[in-house]
Design an enzyme around this catalytic site. Structure first.
Site, PDB file in Angstrom:
ATOM      1  N   CYS A  23      57.094  20.678  81.572  1.00  0.00           N
ATOM      2  CA  CYS A  23      57.461  20.588  80.149  1.00  0.00           C
ATOM      3  C   CYS A  23      58.789  19.854  79.973  1.00  0.00           C
ATOM      4  CB  CYS A  23      57.563  21.984  79.547  1.00  0.00           C
ATOM      5  SG  CYS A  23      58.006  21.955  77.794  1.00  0.00           S
ATOM      6  N   CYS A  56      55.108  25.271  82.195  1.00  0.00           N
ATOM      7  CA  CYS A  56      56.536  25.069  81.957  1.00  0.00           C
ATOM      8  C   CYS A  56      57.166  24.104  82.969  1.00  0.00           C
ATOM      9  CB  CYS A  56      57.272  26.409  81.995  1.00  0.00           C
ATOM     10  SG  CYS A  56      56.743  27.554  80.704  1.00  0.00           S
ATOM     11  N   GLU A  69      42.439  15.390  59.575  1.00  0.00           N
ATOM     12  CA  GLU A  69      43.331  16.539  59.409  1.00  0.00           C
ATOM     13  C   GLU A  69      42.610  17.735  58.797  1.00  0.00           C
ATOM     14  OE1 GLU A  69      46.241  17.028  60.571  1.00  0.00           O
ATOM     15  OE2 GLU A  69      46.545  15.025  61.365  1.00  0.00           O
ATOM     16  N   CYS A  85      52.347  23.536  76.514  1.00  0.00           N
ATOM     17  CA  CYS A  85      52.805  24.817  75.980  1.00  0.00           C
ATOM     18  C   CYS A  85      51.610  25.582  75.426  1.00  0.00           C
ATOM     19  CB  CYS A  85      53.853  24.582  74.890  1.00  0.00           C
ATOM     20  SG  CYS A  85      54.824  26.046  74.475  1.00  0.00           S
ATOM     21  N   CYS A 107      64.691  25.741  76.374  1.00  0.00           N
ATOM     22  CA  CYS A 107      63.682  26.681  75.868  1.00  0.00           C
ATOM     23  C   CYS A 107      64.160  28.115  76.114  1.00  0.00           C
ATOM     24  CB  CYS A 107      62.338  26.443  76.548  1.00  0.00           C
ATOM     25  SG  CYS A 107      61.045  27.599  76.009  1.00  0.00           S
TER      26      CYS A 107
END
Length: 355
Positions: free
Chosen positions: A201, A198, A36, A191, A207
């Site tokens: 998606c 899209c 991370e 995205c 959205c």
DNA sequence: AAAACGTGGAA
DNA sequence: TTTCCAAGTTT
């Protein structure tokens, strides 16, 4: 109306998400944490080789806590944002000393460790422990800004607060590990910043940006500013044995804590270079040979680097290996955590001759 | 709140 | 060539 956001995302993740990244194997809090931190503002493909080498050298939090800082920094060299490496080791020492070598499992305690902020703490909770916690990285910001058509640049506090609120709302109780991985994967693979896919998606229905065919408007872009132009001297000091002089940079500022060629204020001017060098480093230097400079672009400014080579009499070795200065042969220098532009200067074929 | 902090890839 | 920005945090 039930929120199907997480449900659809998880369904997509099962068949299209990334399940095989290096930190997904032998998963534990230490490996999740290191990944991370490395992944902050850094792309996955860049991180992977660094992560593998880092884990080889520092397999657990104990090993990291005990290591010489130069060793940690050298494994970070080329990755950027070197405060991350120093903070990482400091936090490792805290975990060993204050938490008995075990990572805490609360948001607050994790955020008390230097280098761990709100999003990274949440990522560790979710990824390592399966505890529900909302993350908000660049990917999630983009997905949520579009899904809810949230206007404005996420650097603004008001915009950021709205994004955090949405992030909290959507984060499910069950399968948080897969959810947090999934929403990042969606941002990275579907995205995307430009030309989002899209049509494939799972969140297309619902959205707001897609409904208006305005995905390119979200998230709002950062206001642009002209980058300042800065100049510096970089001295290549070489003794009769062919060794070069390096100095440790201060812990704050650019390339903090790394070793680099000695740097001199450009205010000295080319004609005063020799005297300035002798004065600053306490050496007997020969005539400087000016080398054609190059411009290096940073996040916030351009830096014009002017290299100059000086031969140093081998009699003036009194400062050798004292304090923040070190004489090194070229092959040794490359293992000391040199920042990338300097390493470039040392290794680029057309510039190697300079040394 | 805004600036500082790095590097490599994409546009 | 230049700009943007990517698994953000700290000061």
């Amino acid at each position: 109306m039930p929120d199907r956001f997480a449900q659809k995302l998880l369904q997509w993740y099962d068949s299209h998400g990334r399940h095989d990244l290096p930190w997904h194997h032998n998963r534990n809090a230490y490996r999740v944490w290191v990944s991370e931190i490395m992944l902050q503002q850094t792309q996955v493909t860049t991180v992977i080789p660094y992560f593998e080498a880092f884990m080889e050298r520092f397999p657990d939090v104990q090993a990291l806590a005990e290591a010489p800082v130069d060793d940690v920094l050298s494994h970070w060299s080329g990755l950027g944002y070197y405060a991350r490496a120093r903070n990482l080791q400091k936090a490792a020492q805290t975990v060993v000393r204050d938490f008995g070598g075990e990572f805490p499992q609360t948001q607050e305690e994790l955020e008390s460790l230097t280098g761990i902020g709100r999003s990274t703490a949440a990522a560790i909770l979710a990824q390592a422990f399966g505890i529900r916690a909302a993350i908000l990285d660049g990917n999630v910001k983009r997905v949520l800004a579009r899904y809810h058509a949230i206007p404005g640049w996420p650097g603004q506090t008001a915009v950021l607060n709205q994004l955090w609120q949405r992030a909290e709302e959507h984060t499910p109780e069950q399968r948080v590990r897969n959810y947090t991985q999934g929403i990042m994967d969606l941002g990275a693979m579907v995205c995307t910043r430009s030309r989002p896919a899209c049509d494939s998606c799972p969140l297309q229905h619902g959205c707001q940006a897609y409904a208006r065919r305005e995905t390119s408007l979200y998230p709002g872009s950062k206001p642009r500013k002209a980058k300042p132009e800065k100049t510096t001297w970089m001295m290549i000091l070489q003794d009769s044995e062919g060794r070069i002089l390096l100095e440790r940079r201060p812990p704050s500022g650019v390339w903090g804590g790394l070793w680099s060629l000695p740097e001199l204020d450009p205010a000295y001017g080319a004609d005063e270079l020799q005297e300035a060098c002798e004065q600053n480093l306490g050496l007997d230097c020969g005539e400087p040979e000016l080398i054609s400079g190059f411009r290096h672009t940073f996040s916030h400014y351009h830096l014009h680097i002017q290299p100059a080579r000086l031969n140093v009499a081998s009699g003036s070795k009194s400062i050798a290996d004292q304090g923040h200065l070190k004489w090194l042969h070229r092959h040794e220098a490359l293992n000391l955590g040199l920042p990338a532009p300097i390493r470039l200067l040392l290794t680029k074929p057309e510039q190697t001759a300079l040394l």
